[in-house]
Design an enzyme around this catalytic site. Structure first.
Site, PDB file in Angstrom:
ATOM      1  N   ARG A 128       0.394  -1.027  -0.006  1.00 56.05           N
ATOM      2  CA  ARG A 128      -0.163  -0.435  -0.318  1.00 56.05           C
ATOM      3  C   ARG A 128       1.127   1.316  -0.295  1.00 56.05           C
ATOM      4  NH1 ARG A 128      -5.894  -0.412   2.943  1.00 56.05           N
ATOM      5  NH2 ARG A 128      -6.176  -2.183   0.763  1.00 56.05           N
ATOM      6  N   ASP A 136      -4.209  -1.391  -6.811  1.00 55.61           N
ATOM      7  CA  ASP A 136      -4.375  -2.126  -5.521  1.00 55.61           C
ATOM      8  C   ASP A 136      -5.376  -2.947  -5.435  1.00 55.61           C
ATOM      9  OD1 ASP A 136      -4.695  -2.817  -3.124  1.00 55.61           O
ATOM     10  OD2 ASP A 136      -4.179  -0.854  -2.281  1.00 55.61           O
ATOM     11  N   SER A 139      -8.126  -2.281  -2.461  1.00 55.63           N
ATOM     12  CA  SER A 139      -8.900  -1.704  -2.467  1.00 55.63           C
ATOM     13  C   SER A 139      -9.605  -1.329  -3.441  1.00 55.63           C
ATOM     14  CB  SER A 139      -7.514   0.244  -2.573  1.00 55.63           C
ATOM     15  OG  SER A 139      -6.516   0.184  -1.906  1.00 55.63           O
ATOM     16  N   TYR A 234      -2.815   0.390   7.448  1.00 55.56           N
ATOM     17  CA  TYR A 234      -3.684  -0.905   8.026  1.00 55.56           C
ATOM     18  C   TYR A 234      -4.113  -0.278   9.431  1.00 55.56           C
ATOM     19  CZ  TYR A 234      -3.760  -3.457   3.914  1.00 55.56           C
ATOM     20  OH  TYR A 234      -4.185  -4.670   2.921  1.00 55.56           O
TER      21      TYR A 234
END
Lengths: 523, 476
Positions: A128, A136, A139, A234
């Site tokens: 990320r 990604d 996402s 995260y």
């Protein structure tokens, strides 16, 4: 180079890794694309559309796997029931595969692929970092899952999301609680707001506050301070005290809201239980919980993965295929992510694994059969990691310290202050004469009266307040009069008279200007 | 005589109650005028009572006309000042009036030393005189400097002498030491270093005057609301000290009321800037820790300019408008045009409201007074806390000559010197139009990311001209 796009074999999977649109992009990068017949059916892409986009469509699964250089698919290789073999066995020796893989959970598949000396890029392992955002997949899929979660919730919820006032009566807007304001959570907030619901959201990461608020939702907080930023954007696992405070908050909220959407995941761990059985039971009949963490055990105790269950009149949705339920756009996003990855990797030589490239290195699980996962940690650059407190939330730190945290400190300060006051009172009582003590009493009481009085003054009248206090502080004129009259010394009299002069400027000027100002205030 | 003294004491009590009612009346616009009237009655009563008492036992009745003359002269001067002052100049007037209280206290103090009120002059009385004169001197010179800064006779920039904290501390220590010398030399004939009690008192007065000057020159223009409230507070404490000195409870009560009032206002102002009183008085904006130039480049990007017609077009479609006035509106004297603008918009059915930040302007509540002067109804003038939540649903926000109070950096940028200060969150509105002369920074010397936001439009030029243009555009 030839890219092969097989039909997904996992039951219920409707996405496809490459859409007709992405076929064109891939061809632009110099690839030839071969699609298995019917691969796009679940996502509403016909074989004809692929042909029109310039792909080759073939029927033979085995030929597709063996006759191409790179296989691109959505799900990790799985058992192909129709053919009676595992997909990874279809991959040719030293073949290349790009798909979701979740190497941590699919060790057996990884081992099988390693046997074949395969080169495998796991799309779920794309780091990320800002540069890799366009690749990604997690996402882009989370975005879809968040939206779909709201749609599923509204489907099972027997009421409006938005409030209505009609001739047939009025309804209040639904209250939606979103736990975890990551990509999925934010997308769910936007979707629920779009439907007119009143949305509140919680996240352990302070940086989420502004994002939540920018979407028009209320950001919930616990009375406990701990930064929740983990590596790579995260959340991390929080302390026990924090979790307790958090659970109290959820218990309160559950009794209030109609819809709960949970999206809390901690990397490589079982999803944390945030909604207990009791909380479910405390919810109003007809409420809906959508558990986006169902695949990893769920955030709700009552969640059954892949199913919709009802517990004491509350519907709990544990679908793990939410993205597949929006297959067309999910495929489109997925395909675009893949194109960006390949674009990043290839240049014109086709397919080159650059171990220096952070994004590629992160996604690389097997390199010609050699285990490359987990990758060495990246020096974090992009999303706000912990060291500098993220600016958005920081109001919580410097702005309200007196109110928020040092409750004990303030209490201590207050008792110290009280002690000092008591001591100074005692000192004055022991030493000063009676007259002074009497005046002192008047003084202290007046201070308190003033304190109580002034807080009532409306801020709009603060300027008149200053003018009027100015005028009445001209009461010093009394001193001038006393001194001017009570003495025979010339100098003393003159001083007194001059004092009367200046003080009376104050008295008259202050009252008159106040009068003038107050006349202007009108409704 | 006994009877008269008791009567006068009762009059003092009544005056004290009237003053309390007076301040209580300011709690709302409806009762405020009555409050002021109570204050006037209280003051008349107090002056009449003290005159009666003073005249009853004066050794020199001839001083009465002298005193009445001084009263009348001062009254005329005060009345003229009050009638002439422009509402934009209120801060200067308030500061100037504070200085008079300070001066009067010094004069009364010295006079009391020359002719003590009670029979026995003990250490307590001497200390009371000393404190009264000290506070009076600080209030006097501090207010004069504040006045000069607000009036523009002096630069609004903080003047920071090297080692100024040390200097202040040295002066305070000096004042305390001289206090000891003063008490020791107060007997007639006694002297230390050749100086008697009066001389030592005057030396201290000079020292405190310097301290008052030094404290206020070090404070920047944007912090003036706090300074003026603080001086307001000092003038109260000075009056209270005079009350102790003269053993007069009315002075004590009134002084304490005024002192608390000023203290609360200062506190409110400081809170609105998220700074401590120490930081305002001793910190000084633009000092070393801020180093504005190195921070400024953090804000960059393209600003989008707009012209008057563009704003008029925006406003035509707006369903709600919020006007955020700042000191720039006062400087440009644009409040009347702003009111006219508001009336026109309201005539078209647009919801118009005004948002006031607690530290907008140079005096607490300054913007409210200016808008009231222009005729804006006070019920559409809202405080920051009342309106901040509504800004997101507002179509157009008009920022007129305000800068720091609408700076998103205060919430978002931890490195910003004004970080943590509550601000009007105007950027949440549909469109923000900023009326501004140029791209200069506000008093805090901080760049403003608001100007670079995608929903912000800059209307450059003098606020009065721009508002005039808008009013005529709305008319046509």
């Amino acid at each position: 180079m030839k890219i092969g796009v097989p039909r997904e074999v996992v039951a219920g999977e409707r996405r496809v890794a490459v859409t007709p649109e992405t076929v064109q992009s891939l061809r632009g990068l110099g690839f030839e694309v071969i699609v298995e017949a019917g691969a796009g059916v679940g996502a509403r892409f016909t074989d004809d559309a692929y042909l029109a986009a310039g792909a080759t469509v073939i029927d033979d699964t085995r030929a597709l796997w063996s006759g191409t250089d790179i296989i691109i698919k959505v799900r990790p290789p799985a058992q192909n029931e129709a053919m009676g073999c595992h997909e990874s066995d279809l991959l040719p020796h030293e073949g290349r595969l790009i798909s979701l893989l979740f190497p941590g959970q699919n060790e057996e598949v990884v081992a099988r692929l390693a046997e074949r000396k395969a080169t495998v890029l796991a799309l779920d392992c794309i780091p990320r970092i800002s540069r890799a955002q366009k690749m990604d997949v997690l996402s882009s899929m989370s975005n879809i899952a968040g939206y779909r979660a709201v749609i599923e919730a509204s489907h099972h919820f027997g009421s409006f999301f938005g409030g209505q006032i009609t001739a047939a009566g009025r309804t209040r807007p639904a209250r939606v609680l979103i736990i975890g304001a990551g990509v999925a959570g934010l997308s769910a907030i936007a979707a629920a707001r779009g439907l007119g619901a009143e949305v509140r959201a919680f996240d352990t990461r302070a940086a989420a506050r502004e994002q939540v608020q920018s979407l028009g939702a209320k950001f919930l907080e616990v009375d406990f301070e701990e930064a929740g930023e983990g590596a790579g954007g995260y959340g991390k696992q929080m302390s026990k005290e924090f979790i307790e405070a958090e659970m109290r908050l959820f218990a309160e909220q559950c009794a209030e809201v109609d819809i709960v959407i949970t999206t809390a995941l901690i990397p490589n761990k079982q999803a944390p239980i945030l909604i207990t059985q009791e909380m479910v039971e405390s919810m109003r009949p007809g409420s809906v919980i959508v558990d986006l963490a169902a695949e990893r055990g769920g955030n709700c105790e009552a969640t059954v993965p892949d199913q919709t269950v009802e517990v004491s009149n509350v519907t709990i949705i544990g679908y793990t295929d939410l993205t597949s339920r929006l297959a067309t756009h999910a495929s489109q996003f997925f395909g675009n992510n893949v194109v960006h990855l390949l674009d990043d990797m290839c240049g014109d030589e086709g397919f080159y694994v650059d171990l220096e490239d952070e994004a590629v290195r992160g996604a690389l699980v097997l390199h010609v059969g050699e285990m490359m996962w987990p990758p060495p940690p990246i020096v974090p650059k992009a999303p706000p990691p912990a060291p500098a407190p993220p600016p958005v939330v920081a109001p919580a730190d410097p702005v309200l310290p007196a109110v928020d945290e040092p409750d004990t400190g303030a209490g201590l300060g207050r008792s110290l202050g009280g002690l000092a006051l008591a001591l100074s009172f005692a000192a004055i009582g022991a030493t000063a004469d009676a007259a002074f003590i009497q005046h002192f009493t008047v003084f202290v009481l007046s201070c308190f009266v003033g304190w109580q009085l002034i807080w009532n003054v409306t801020p709009a009248l603060h300027t008149p307040l200053m003018a009027v206090t100015n005028a009445i502080s001209g009461i010093i004129i009394v001193g001038g009069i006393i001194q001017g009259a009570a003495t025979e010394t010339n100098l003393s009299v003159i001083l007194g008279v001059v004092a009367i002069l200046v003080a009376s400027i104050n008295v008259f000027g202050g009252f008159l200007v106040t009068q003038r100002m107050l006349k202007m205030f009108r409704k | 005589m006994e009877n008269l003294t008791n009567l006068v004491t009762m009059a003092y009590l009544a005056a004290g109650i009237l003053f309390i009612l007076s301040l209580g009346g300011l709690a709302s616009q409806e009762t405020a005028r009555r409050g002021n009237l109570y204050g006037i009655i209280g003051m008349v009563l107090a002056i009449a009572a003290v005159l009666a008492l003073a005249m009853a036992d004066t050794p020199r009745p001839t001083t009465l006309p002298l005193m009445l003359g001084a009263l009348a002269l001062g009254g005329v001067v005060g009345a003229v000042l009050a009638a002439r002052v422009a509402m934009t100049s209120m801060p200067q007037l308030v500061a100037a009036l504070h200085s008079f209280v300070g001066l009067a206290a010094v004069l009364v103090g010295v006079s009391t030393f020359l002719h003590p009120h009670g029979e026995a002059v003990g250490v307590v009385e001497l200390i009371e005189i000393y404190v009264d004169v000290a506070l009076g001197a600080i209030t006097f010179t501090g207010s004069v400097i504040a006045w000069a800064k607000l009036e523009g006779r002096m630069s609004g920039k903080p003047l920071l002498l090297p080692g100024r904290h040390l200097l202040n501390a040295a002066v305070v220590v000096g004042v305390v030491v001289i206090g000891g010398l003063f008490v020791k030399t107060s007997e007639p004939g006694a002297a230390i270093l050749g100086l008697g009690g009066l001389e030592w008192l005057l030396v201290m007065t000079v020292l405190c005057s310097v301290l008052g000057i030094h404290l206020v020159v070090a404070i920047g223009g944007a912090d003036m609301p706090v300074v003026v409230s603080l001086l307001n507070s000092y003038s109260g404490w000075t009056a209270a000290a005079a009350g102790f000195m003269l053993q007069n409870d009315l002075l004590i009560v009134t002084g304490a009321l005024v002192g608390s009032s000023g203290a609360i206002l200062s506190y409110i102002m400081c809170k609105a800037m998220n700074r401590s009183i120490w930081n305002v008085v001793f910190g000084g904006f633009g000092t070393a820790e801020v180093a504005a130039p190195s921070d400024a480049p953090a804000v960059e990007g393209e600003v989008q300019a707009i012209d008057v017609d563009g704003v008029a077009a925006l406003l035509a479609e707006a369903s709600s408008v919020v006007v955020v006035p700042g000191y720039g509106m006062a400087v440009a004297q644009a409040q009347h045009l702003v009111n006219e603008f508001g009336e026109l918009m309201r005539g078209k059915g647009t919801e118009v409201r005004f948002a006031i930040h607690p530290v907008a302007g140079r005096l607490p509540g300054h913007m409210n007074v200016l808008l009231a002067e222009a005729g804006v109804p006070y019920d559409i003038v809202l405080e920051m806390d009342e309106i901040n939540d509504d800004l997101a649903d507002t179509s157009v926000v008009l920022v007129i000559g305000a800068n720091d109070i609408v700076n998103p950096g205060a919430l978002e940028d931890a490195s910003s010197p004004i970080f943590g200060m509550p601000v009007l969150e105007v950027w949440k509105a549909g469109t923000v139009v900023v009326l501004k002369r140029g791209m200069a920074t506000g008093y805090a010397g901080v760049g403003n990311p608001l100007f670079f936001k995608s929903n912000t439009r800059m209307l450059f030029g003098d606020a009065k001209d721009s508002m005039g243009g808008m009013v005529s555009a709305l008319r046509s």
